[in-house]
Write an enzyme that holds these catalytic residues in place. Structure first.
Site, PDB file in Angstrom:
ATOM      1  N   LYS A  29      74.304  41.784   1.316  1.00 34.39           N
ATOM      2  CA  LYS A  29      73.672  40.468   1.501  1.00 34.39           C
ATOM      3  C   LYS A  29      72.152  40.521   1.362  1.00 34.39           C
ATOM      4  O   LYS A  29      71.552  39.577   0.854  1.00 34.39           O
ATOM      5  CB  LYS A  29      74.060  39.866   2.852  1.00 34.39           C
ATOM      6  CG  LYS A  29      73.492  40.584   4.053  1.00 34.39           C
ATOM      7  CD  LYS A  29      73.916  39.924   5.347  1.00 34.39           C
ATOM      8  CE  LYS A  29      73.425  40.686   6.550  1.00 34.39           C
ATOM      9  NZ  LYS A  29      71.977  40.735   6.687  1.00 34.39           N
ATOM     10  N   THR A  30      71.528  41.629   1.811  1.00 30.80           N
ATOM     11  CA  THR A  30      70.062  41.720   1.701  1.00 30.80           C
ATOM     12  C   THR A  30      69.632  41.706   0.241  1.00 30.80           C
ATOM     13  O   THR A  30      68.619  41.097  -0.118  1.00 30.80           O
ATOM     14  CB  THR A  30      69.541  42.986   2.414  1.00 30.80           C
ATOM     15  OG1 THR A  30      70.033  42.988   3.760  1.00 30.80           O
ATOM     16  CG2 THR A  30      68.028  43.009   2.456  1.00 30.80           C
ATOM     17  N   ASP A 215      68.887  34.354   7.029  1.00 35.48           N
ATOM     18  CA  ASP A 215      69.774  35.517   7.144  1.00 35.48           C
ATOM     19  C   ASP A 215      70.460  35.491   8.513  1.00 35.48           C
ATOM     20  O   ASP A 215      69.943  34.903   9.460  1.00 35.48           O
ATOM     21  CB  ASP A 215      68.931  36.787   6.987  1.00 35.48           C
ATOM     22  CG  ASP A 215      69.783  38.039   6.900  1.00 35.48           C
ATOM     23  OD1 ASP A 215      70.980  37.932   6.569  1.00 35.48           O
ATOM     24  OD2 ASP A 215      69.250  39.137   7.153  1.00 35.48           O
ATOM     25  N   GLU A 216      71.630  36.141   8.616  1.00 33.28           N
ATOM     26  CA  GLU A 216      72.365  36.256   9.885  1.00 33.28           C
ATOM     27  C   GLU A 216      72.560  34.873  10.518  1.00 33.28           C
ATOM     28  O   GLU A 216      72.335  34.678  11.720  1.00 33.28           O
ATOM     29  CB  GLU A 216      71.630  37.184  10.867  1.00 33.28           C
ATOM     30  CG  GLU A 216      71.383  38.591  10.341  1.00 33.28           C
ATOM     31  CD  GLU A 216      72.629  39.462  10.281  1.00 33.28           C
ATOM     32  OE1 GLU A 216      73.736  38.937  10.526  1.00 33.28           O
ATOM     33  OE2 GLU A 216      72.514  40.654   9.978  1.00 33.28           O
ATOM     34  N   GLN A 246      81.040  38.441  12.494  1.00 27.13           N
ATOM     35  CA  GLN A 246      80.078  39.332  13.145  1.00 27.13           C
ATOM     36  C   GLN A 246      79.185  38.575  14.130  1.00 27.13           C
ATOM     37  O   GLN A 246      78.087  39.029  14.448  1.00 27.13           O
ATOM     38  CB  GLN A 246      79.223  40.054  12.099  1.00 27.13           C
ATOM     39  CG  GLN A 246      80.026  41.008  11.228  1.00 27.13           C
ATOM     40  CD  GLN A 246      79.144  41.839  10.330  1.00 27.13           C
ATOM     41  OE1 GLN A 246      78.452  42.751  10.777  1.00 27.13           O
ATOM     42  NE2 GLN A 246      79.163  41.527   9.041  1.00 27.13           N
ATOM     43  N   ARG A 605      81.175  49.716  10.849  1.00 29.72           N
ATOM     44  CA  ARG A 605      79.983  50.571  10.716  1.00 29.72           C
ATOM     45  C   ARG A 605      80.336  51.860   9.982  1.00 29.72           C
ATOM     46  O   ARG A 605      79.468  52.540   9.461  1.00 29.72           O
ATOM     47  CB  ARG A 605      79.407  50.961  12.090  1.00 29.72           C
ATOM     48  CG  ARG A 605      78.899  49.846  12.987  1.00 29.72           C
ATOM     49  CD  ARG A 605      78.017  48.860  12.302  1.00 29.72           C
ATOM     50  NE  ARG A 605      78.804  47.739  11.823  1.00 29.72           N
ATOM     51  CZ  ARG A 605      78.397  46.845  10.935  1.00 29.72           C
ATOM     52  NH1 ARG A 605      77.201  46.948  10.399  1.00 29.72           N
ATOM     53  NH2 ARG A 605      79.175  45.843  10.554  1.00 29.72           N
TER      54      ARG A 605
END
Length: 674
Positions: A29-30, A215-216, A246, A605
């Protein structure tokens, strides 16, 4: 752009309206956000100064800005805003401080400053215990996040307790305003209120920010969502990136339902799903998908990967928490050698910080280097912030924030009412609180006794300031600590005498550091003034934090919450048991969905291997209690799991296996020596 997959490319190039990028864990996503910034500048002709990208941590904002700038040629990215929500709010308040009625250089209260102010207000009412103080602070923070002002909180109170807290909230806001201060939650709420009341100012900001990226997004609270809507207006020039699976911060106000709200507020919303995961093996993703499928979804997605299928997910049951920690330590030693891995390739995740203590001891015993994320910086400790605030005021008496922190630390019987009056007087006169405390005109605003105390404090600080400019600065500082009986204050407020002494040792360490800067032991090093020494110490704090972030070859230990956004080749999750994961409080509050999302974050993770640990018995409240395995284990695909310690082997066989593991380790080390 050639490095993007088709879905990522679609997300970058879609500028025809509002866009939600549903970005699964490890889906890049970044890259999408940074490349979209470059696309908007270079292909859509929007200058960098008219683009804003918002995220939740300074570290994420810093990384995003660096990556975006590297993608844009020349100076086209100049003026680009990449910041946290709170930094944007701070910039808005700074620019519009006159419209908001603040003096320039207003103070920002962090959580500890806010707690100290609330404590003063509640002591005045004679009703205070630490639990009540924490509850009050949390409720006020939640009200601000939900844009509930004191008047509304008071009129909608359902109990005497709520009425009390609403009245404290009212007094707290009045005090902040009198001190020319805002708290952390105000950094969002204040701009939202301003934009609601002043459409002309809102329009100016909408012209300044022509395209907004967030973002997020699943972590936004009500006030943050409102700020986004205000800035975007009816244009729909917005891309938000998030993952409802998340969303793990409901306890601090995050509302995953804000993602669903987008479809109502922006009917033309384009939803683009990023489902290809670049992080994990297929088996880890299959496990994660099956786990999170047990939560209800507005947007469905399934993560996939073109990586290998990978190792089975190991679930190891140990006899108690000590053998659990011992097993993880020996597993790391064996796997490090077998896989030719580094210590930094391993992460140990846990639901609560207390689980780390025993694990730390085992890692120390086996001489395994480790790093615990989320430790308190030396300069973030309350006692260091207190003494630094004294020193800041001594070298700069116009530092209002430092003045407010120390005026009643220790207590000088200068209450919040006096300080509010002082604050209002200083604002009217456009001077600092310290300067106002000595003015003749103040006597008509505060009581005679309060005026005497303020003037006494003013004279004392002024005397220290004069001494600080001489070669006797260090003696003056040590005398200052004695004058205020800071050790006595620590004993009054610490949980034990030992804790108070340890905090005082930190203060002495700080003073010794300053002393060495004022008079270096090394004759080749130049002595500095007290003012320069304090500036250097602030920089040392920043550098210390940056060094903490540098990767060293250490096993990483961190909570599941802190692990979000990170990835590790090999992951161990401790305590996969009922009342730990899911947590007992969440079970009682029937908030299992967020706990499942937390477990999902832990699973995703892992890049190559995942091991879930649990203990058959665990010490709780001084008693040995039998545990039951987490309900989440039942939700995982059985064909992809490898169980150990679930009755297949006796205790003797398990001990024998442990001895074999250690023998293998010794043999490996022996081979290395030959």
């Amino acid at each position: 752009m050639n490095q993007l997959n088709p879905r990522q490319k679609q997300a970058v190039e879609y500028v025809g309206g509002p866009c939600l990028v549903l970005a699964g864990a490890g889906s890049g996503k970044t890259s999408v956000i940074t490349r979209k910034i470059a696309y908007l500048i270079e292909q859509c002709g929007i200058p960098g100064r008219h683009i804003a990208a918002l995220t939740f941590t300074n570290k994420a904002a810093r990384e995003m800005k660096e990556r975006a700038a590297a993608l844009v040629s020349g100076s086209a990215a100049k003026g680009l805003t990449v910041s946290t929500f709170h930094n944007l709010g701070l910039n808005i308040i700074r620019r519009e401080h006159q419209a908001l009625g603040f003096k320039p250089g207003f103070s920002i209260f962090d959580a500890e400053d806010a707690r100290a102010l609330l404590k003063e207000l509640m002591l005045k009412d004679g009703d205070l215990d630490s639990d009540h103080l924490n509850l009050t602070q949390n409720i006020i923070s939640n009200w601000k996040n939900d844009q509930i002002l004191p008047g509304h909180a008071l009129s909608h109170a359902n109990s005497d307790g709520e009425v009390k807290i609403a009245l404290i909230y009212q007094r707290y806001n009045q005090a902040l305003r009198a001190y020319n201060a805002v708290d952390f939650d105000d950094l969002i709420l204040t701009p939202v209120q301003l934009f609601s009341e002043r459409e002309d100012i809102l329009r100016q900001w909408q012209k300044r920010i022509r395209y907004l990226l967030v973002d997020e997004y699943q972590d936004t609270n009500s006030a943050q969502y409102c700020l986004v809507k205000q800035l975007v207006g009816s244009r729909g020039a917005i891309t938000v990136v998030g993952d409802d699976d998340q969303s793990i911060y409901a306890w601090r106000g995050a509302r995953p339902e804000n993602m669903a709200q987008l479809t109502e507020d922006f009917p033309t919303l384009e939803v683009i799903k990023l489902e290809q995961n670049y992080r994990s093996t297929q088996r880890i993703l299959k496990t994660a998908n099956q786990l999170i499928a047990n939560n209800p979804h507005i947007f469905n997605k399934t993560l996939w990967s073109d990586k290998a299928f990978g190792d089975p997910i190991r679930i190891i049951k140990c006899s108690n928490e000590e053998t659990e920690a011992e097993r993880v330590a020996t597993e790391i030693m064996v796997q490090r050698l077998n896989r030719r891995a580094k210590y930094q390739d391993f992460a140990i995740l846990y639901r609560s910080n207390h689980q780390a203590r025993l694990m730390e001891m085992k890692l120390q015993h086996h001489q395994i280097p480790y790093n615990i994320s989320g430790g308190t910086s030396f300069f973030a400790r309350a006692e260091i912030k207190d003494v630094m605030a004294y020193l800041r005021l001594v070298v700069n008496p116009d530092d209002d924030n430092a003045f407010l922190r120390i005026i009643n630390t220790p207590r000088r019987q200068i209450g919040p009412t006096t300080l509010e009056s002082l604050g209002r007087y200083a604002t009217e006169r456009h001077i600092s609180l310290f300067a106002a405390s000595q003015e003749i005109g103040l006597q008509s605003h505060v009581s005679e006794a309060a005026l005497v105390r303020l003037q006494r404090f003013h004279s004392w600080i002024l005397n220290l300031s004069l001494q600080a400019e001489t070669d006797q600065a260090m003696s003056a500082i040590r005398e200052m600590i004695e004058d205020i009986d800071y050790l006595g204050w620590l004993h009054q407020n610490a949980s034990s005498a030992k804790v108070a002494e340890r905090r005082m040792e930190n203060v002495y360490y700080l003073l010794d550091s300053i002393g060495r800067m004022l008079k270096p032991e090394d004759p080749s090093r130049e002595a500095v003034s007290l003012k320069d020494a304090i500036t250097k110490l602030v920089l040392m704090d920043l550098l210390e934090r940056q060094q903490e972030e540098e990767i060293q070859d250490q096993v990483q230990m961190l909570t599941l919450h802190a692990s979000k956004g990170l990835e590790f080749p090999h992951v161990f999750i401790l305590g996969v048991e009922e009342e730990i994961l899911p947590h007992r409080t969440s079970i009682e509050e029937e908030n299992i969905e967020e706990e499942r999302r937390l477990a999902y974050v832990g699973v995703t993770r892992a890049q190559r291997s995942l091991t879930l640990m649990l203990a058959a018995k665990r010490k709780q409240f001084g008693e040995i209690m039998e545990t039951s395995e987490s309900r989440f284990l039942e939700e995982l695909p059985k064909e992809d799991l490898e169980f150990e310690g679930f009755g297949q082997l006796s205790e003797e066989q398990n001990q024998a296996r442990g001895r074999d593991t250690l023998d293998n380790l010794m043999a490996m080390f022996g081979d290395d020596d030959q």
